[in-house]
Design a protein around this motif. Structure first.
Motif, PDB file in Angstrom:
ATOM      1  N   ASN A  36     -49.331  32.941  -7.147  1.00 43.56           N
ATOM      2  CA  ASN A  36     -49.042  32.132  -5.979  1.00 43.56           C
ATOM      3  C   ASN A  36     -50.498  31.405  -5.356  1.00 43.56           C
ATOM      4  O   ASN A  36     -50.744  31.082  -4.293  1.00 43.56           O
ATOM      5  CB  ASN A  36     -48.483  32.552  -4.869  1.00 43.56           C
ATOM      6  N   TYR A  37     -51.691  31.475  -6.194  1.00 45.53           N
ATOM      7  CA  TYR A  37     -52.742  31.064  -5.759  1.00 45.53           C
ATOM      8  C   TYR A  37     -52.654  29.635  -4.873  1.00 45.53           C
ATOM      9  O   TYR A  37     -52.873  29.097  -3.457  1.00 45.53           O
ATOM     10  CB  TYR A  37     -54.383  30.612  -6.797  1.00 45.53           C
ATOM     11  N   GLU A  38     -52.580  28.671  -5.587  1.00 45.36           N
ATOM     12  CA  GLU A  38     -52.308  26.779  -5.344  1.00 45.36           C
ATOM     13  C   GLU A  38     -51.405  26.907  -4.050  1.00 45.36           C
ATOM     14  O   GLU A  38     -51.387  26.661  -2.910  1.00 45.36           O
ATOM     15  CB  GLU A  38     -51.865  26.305  -6.134  1.00 45.36           C
ATOM     16  N   THR A  39     -50.607  28.251  -3.962  1.00 44.86           N
ATOM     17  CA  THR A  39     -49.736  28.291  -2.688  1.00 44.86           C
ATOM     18  C   THR A  39     -49.993  28.579  -1.680  1.00 44.86           C
ATOM     19  O   THR A  39     -49.817  28.165  -0.336  1.00 44.86           O
ATOM     20  CB  THR A  39     -48.080  28.327  -2.743  1.00 44.86           C
ATOM     21  N   LYS A  41     -52.805  28.757  -0.228  1.00 49.17           N
ATOM     22  CA  LYS A  41     -54.726  28.171  -0.646  1.00 49.17           C
ATOM     23  C   LYS A  41     -54.083  26.974   0.529  1.00 49.17           C
ATOM     24  O   LYS A  41     -54.585  25.981   1.474  1.00 49.17           O
ATOM     25  CB  LYS A  41     -55.286  27.608  -2.113  1.00 49.17           C
ATOM     26  N   ALA A  42     -52.616  26.156  -0.032  1.00 48.88           N
ATOM     27  CA  ALA A  42     -52.188  25.215   0.558  1.00 48.88           C
ATOM     28  C   ALA A  42     -51.406  24.779   2.189  1.00 48.88           C
ATOM     29  O   ALA A  42     -51.892  24.221   2.922  1.00 48.88           O
ATOM     30  CB  ALA A  42     -50.693  24.616  -0.101  1.00 48.88           C
ATOM     31  N   LEU A  46     -54.232  32.372   2.244  1.00 45.93           N
ATOM     32  CA  LEU A  46     -54.767  32.917   1.001  1.00 45.93           C
ATOM     33  C   LEU A  46     -56.055  34.069   1.860  1.00 45.93           C
ATOM     34  O   LEU A  46     -56.448  34.873   1.269  1.00 45.93           O
ATOM     35  CB  LEU A  46     -55.727  31.892   0.176  1.00 45.93           C
TER      36      LEU A  46
END
Length: 76
Positions: A36-39, A41-42, A46
């Motif tokens: 779920n890195y992108e979510t 970060k958004a 994170l």
């Protein structure tokens, strides 16, 4: 008053089981952050999850070395 001692095998199980669970939790957190890195970060979450990992990893490692040291010295 005589206090009964626990058998060493049972004591080891009681102490080692939560330590194994902490490693499973650490592995799960790492997998969660990777997938779920992108979510994360958004949504600016994170950092919180990375802090959880950074706190849990040394704690689990220290506990493992502490348990090993106690077993080798004969306390467990």
């Amino acid at each position: 008053m005589n206090q009964q001692k626990m058998p060493p095998a049972l004591l080891r199980l009681i102490v080692i089981f939560p330590n194994v669970l902490s490693y499973l939790l650490l592995f799960g957190l790492i997998m969660f952050v990777i997938t779920n890195y992108e979510t994360l970060k958004a949504t600016n979450n994170l950092t919180v999850w990375i802090i959880f990992i950074v706190v849990l990893a040394p704690t689990a490692t220290y506990t493992t070395f502490s348990i090993v040291r106690k077993i080798r010295s004969g306390h467990m």
